[in-house]
Design an enzyme around this catalytic site. Structure first.
Site, mmCIF file in Angstrom:
data_model
loop_
_atom_site.group_PDB
_atom_site.id
_atom_site.type_symbol
_atom_site.label_atom_id
_atom_site.label_comp_id
_atom_site.label_asym_id
_atom_site.label_seq_id
_atom_site.Cartn_x
_atom_site.Cartn_y
_atom_site.Cartn_z
ATOM 1 N N CYS A 135 5.309 -6.097 1.486
ATOM 2 C CA CYS A 135 5.658 -4.676 1.472
ATOM 3 C C CYS A 135 5.028 -3.894 2.640
ATOM 4 C CB CYS A 135 5.292 -4.081 0.112
ATOM 5 S SG CYS A 135 6.129 -2.527 -0.193
ATOM 6 N N TYR A 136 4.046 -3.044 2.391
ATOM 7 C CA TYR A 136 3.441 -2.310 3.503
ATOM 8 C C TYR A 136 2.931 -3.280 4.566
ATOM 9 C CZ TYR A 136 0.286 0.535 6.305
ATOM 10 O OH TYR A 136 -0.330 1.148 7.362
ATOM 11 N N GLY A 145 0.840 -1.189 0.000
ATOM 12 C CA GLY A 145 0.000 0.000 0.000
ATOM 13 C C GLY A 145 0.872 1.234 0.000
ATOM 14 N N ASP A 185 -17.740 -11.141 -22.253
ATOM 15 C CA ASP A 185 -18.372 -11.317 -20.943
ATOM 16 C C ASP A 185 -19.837 -11.719 -21.056
ATOM 17 O OD1 ASP A 185 -15.923 -10.358 -20.296
ATOM 18 O OD2 ASP A 185 -16.614 -8.392 -19.623
ATOM 19 N N GLU A 192 4.116 -10.857 -6.546
ATOM 20 C CA GLU A 192 3.002 -10.971 -7.496
ATOM 21 C C GLU A 192 3.291 -10.367 -8.867
ATOM 22 O OE1 GLU A 192 3.198 -9.115 -4.825
ATOM 23 O OE2 GLU A 192 2.204 -7.176 -5.027
ATOM 24 N N LYS A 223 -10.917 -11.419 -15.918
ATOM 25 C CA LYS A 223 -11.097 -11.555 -17.373
ATOM 26 C C LYS A 223 -10.401 -12.794 -17.940
ATOM 27 C CE LYS A 223 -12.545 -9.349 -21.134
ATOM 28 N NZ LYS A 223 -13.798 -8.606 -21.255
ATOM 29 N N HIS A 270 7.695 -7.539 -4.080
ATOM 30 C CA HIS A 270 6.372 -7.928 -4.583
ATOM 31 C C HIS A 270 6.455 -9.237 -5.368
ATOM 32 C CE1 HIS A 270 4.141 -4.266 -3.545
ATOM 33 N NE2 HIS A 270 5.305 -3.661 -3.705
#
Ligand code: XMP
Length: 521
Positions: free
Chosen positions: A84-85, A57, A236, A180, A377, A178
């Site tokens: 991280c944060y 964050g 979608d 991710e 998605k 990170h």
């Protein structure tokens, strides 16, 4: 097997990467949800996660009003991975010390792993050169000066003696980088270790099991009543309809409003798939003239959007009103839309304003069925493939709801629609022939409101200009123009000028977003 039986909770502290964490977890076939950091311990208890990930964050733990967690969270016996944060907060709350780093670390950094017994197992491969460290993505101004009691450092970087730490007994792990983001080498392995080795999750979240569970759920909820679903031609709504059809068959009716602002062949293609391939009850409404009448003389882009959106609702409602016993409206809401509206940053502007069906639901007393609400998605595409949908439909580039209406700059007329449709078809055909279609976010033609002079044969012409736009993007929020080969651009240009009556000039748009946008209106 309950696909939601073993799930991960992601607590969001406002990082731009929070959704990426969720996607990385889902890629490992583990279900997860993102919730604001302040949802409360009771709710966390009810959610019953196998593990919790604290996101990064933008705050510093010493900021006034910095987002904080109740300390009791760390005593619930649930494994935690703090990023991280999240790591700084955990240290701060458990009695460690956080300080402003003398050198802020943004971008790639080298990580040196000191303990690869659990979180980092298999990250340091035999072939890699440990003395060079592992490339990871950092983005922080603060660092850990003193770890909380019970923690040991498991990795360091040049700038942080504690770039990762653990409390093995309490199964709490924290990383300064990170895992991710794609720039972090072996980030997926770190996440896999947390999910499978530390939390003990199993890979239960597969599209096949999702279909089974979603179908069961919809059958129970819908019963014998009817469902109506609007089809736009996009991925979608198409996947939503096919999935609902899987659940309730002929109780579903799809309505496809042809607003006259679609691309060449699009309406026919959609009809072919729904009617002939899936045998879904399918109503196509040719409403092109109605839309054109509404749009007559309108030049303001936002007014065009509103008019097109409202007219869509009107046509849809008229058609749906003719159906008997309809109690539900199927809608292709995706997980990012859901998170956007609950994230602690508050609801952000949504581009789907033309899909605002609130009034319609009320007037027709319908309830929503949103079977894709939990999906990203890329998962929707996987789902479409699992449901046997044609690849053409699944890997289609995004197309705006107002269609060609916002690509014909200034007033929309039937004639200008024809010009743009013909030029756009050539752009797409050439891009597909070059094998580039699937590699870019969008590629299309725009019809400009200027006429320029040209010469064809012995005659002077005074005709329209077509702009070609081709962009790469991850999410449509930022975009770069694609460096199309000159030959390809040349072919497009000469074909458009030769084959499309009313065009004598083609230009290529080389602007990035920001500061430009992808669409011209
Ligand atoms: P811009 O032009 O804002 O577009 O850079 C970002 C993405 O959003 C799409 N877009 C729309 N989609 N209704 C939609 O459904 C709209 O009014 C609309 N305007 C832009 C655009 O095609 C791009 O993918």
């Amino acid at each position: 097997m309950d696909i939601h039986g073993e799930k991960i909770l992601i607590l969001d502290f406002g990082s731009q990467y929070t959704q990426l964490i969720a996607r990385r977890v889902r890629e490992q076939k583990v279900y997860c949800e993102i919730h604001p950091y302040n949802i409360g311990l009771d709710e966390i208890g009810d959610f019953n996660p196998k593990g919790i990930i604290l996101s990064g964050g933008p705050s510093s733990v010493y900021d006034t009003g910095a987002p904080i967690l109740p300390r009791e969270l760390f005593g619930m016996g649930i494994p935690i991975l703090a990023v991280c944060y999240g790591m700084q907060l955990l240290s701060y709350l458990l009695g460690g010390k956080v300080e402003e780093s003398s050198r802020r670390e943004y971008g790639s950094a080298a990580l040196f792993i000191d303990d690869d017994s659990d979180l980092f197992r298999g990250v340091r491969s035999a072939r890699s050169r440990p003395e060079r460290g592992l490339v990871v993505w950092m983005s922080h101004g603060d660092r850990i000066r003193k770890m909380p009691r019970g923690f040991v450092s498991i990795a360091h970087s040049d700038n942080s003696p504690v770039a990762a730490m653990k409390n093995e007994k309490r199964k709490i792990f924290a990383v300064q980088f990170h895992p991710e983001v794609a720039h972090t080498a072996k980030g997926a392995v770190v996440i896999r270790n947390f999910l499978f080795k530390i939390c003990g999750c199993r890979p239960l979240w597969t599209m096949r099991s999702f279909i089974r569970s979603s179908v069961e759920e919809m059958r129970a909820r819908i019963g014998r009543r009817g469902v109506v679903c609007g089809i736009s031609g996009g991925v979608d709504s198409a996947v939503t309809a096919v999935l609902i059809h899987e659940a309730v068959g002929d109780q579903l009716t799809c309505i496809f409003v042809d607003n006259g602002l679609l691309r060449t062949g699009e309406a026919a293609e959609v009809e072919e798939v729904f009617r002939n391939h899936y045998h879904i009850r399918f109503k196509k409404v040719d409403a092109g003239e109605r839309f054109l009448r509404r749009l007559k003389g309108v030049v303001d882009p936002e007014r065009k959007r509103k008019l097109i959106g409202n007219e869509f609702i009107r046509v849809f409602e008229e058609e749906a009103g003719k159906l008997k016993d309809v109690a539900f409206l199927g809608q292709g809401t995706l997980y990012p839309d859901v998170i956007e509206s609950v994230s602690f940053k508050g609801p952000s502007a949504t581009i789907k304003s033309h899909h605002n069906v609130g009034g319609l639901l009320k007037r027709m007393k319908l309830k929503l069925v949103e079977p894709l609400r939990e999906l990203f998605k890329d998962e929707v595409r996987l789902l479409g493939r699992e449901l046997g949908m044609p690849e053409e439909m699944i890997s289609r580039q995004p197309f705006p709801g107002p269609g060609l209406g916002i690509r014909i700059i200034n007033a929309v007329t039937a004639e200008r629609c024809e010009i743009l449709r013909a030029a756009d078809a050539i752009v797409l055909e050439e891009i597909k022939d070059a094998g580039l279609y699937a590699k870019m976010w969008q590629s299309f033609a725009v019809l400009l409101p200027v006429k320029t002079v040209g010469v064809m044969g012995d005659e002077r012409t005074y005709e329209n200009v077509i702009a070609v736009r081709a962009v790469s993007s991850v999410d449509g929020m930022t975009a770069d123009w694609v460096r199309l080969p000159y030959d390809l651009l040349g072919r497009m240009s000469s074909r458009i000028i030769n084959e499309v009556r009313g065009v004598n000039r083609v230009v290529y748009d080389i602007s990035t977003k920001p500061p430009s946008t992808i669409e011209w209106e």
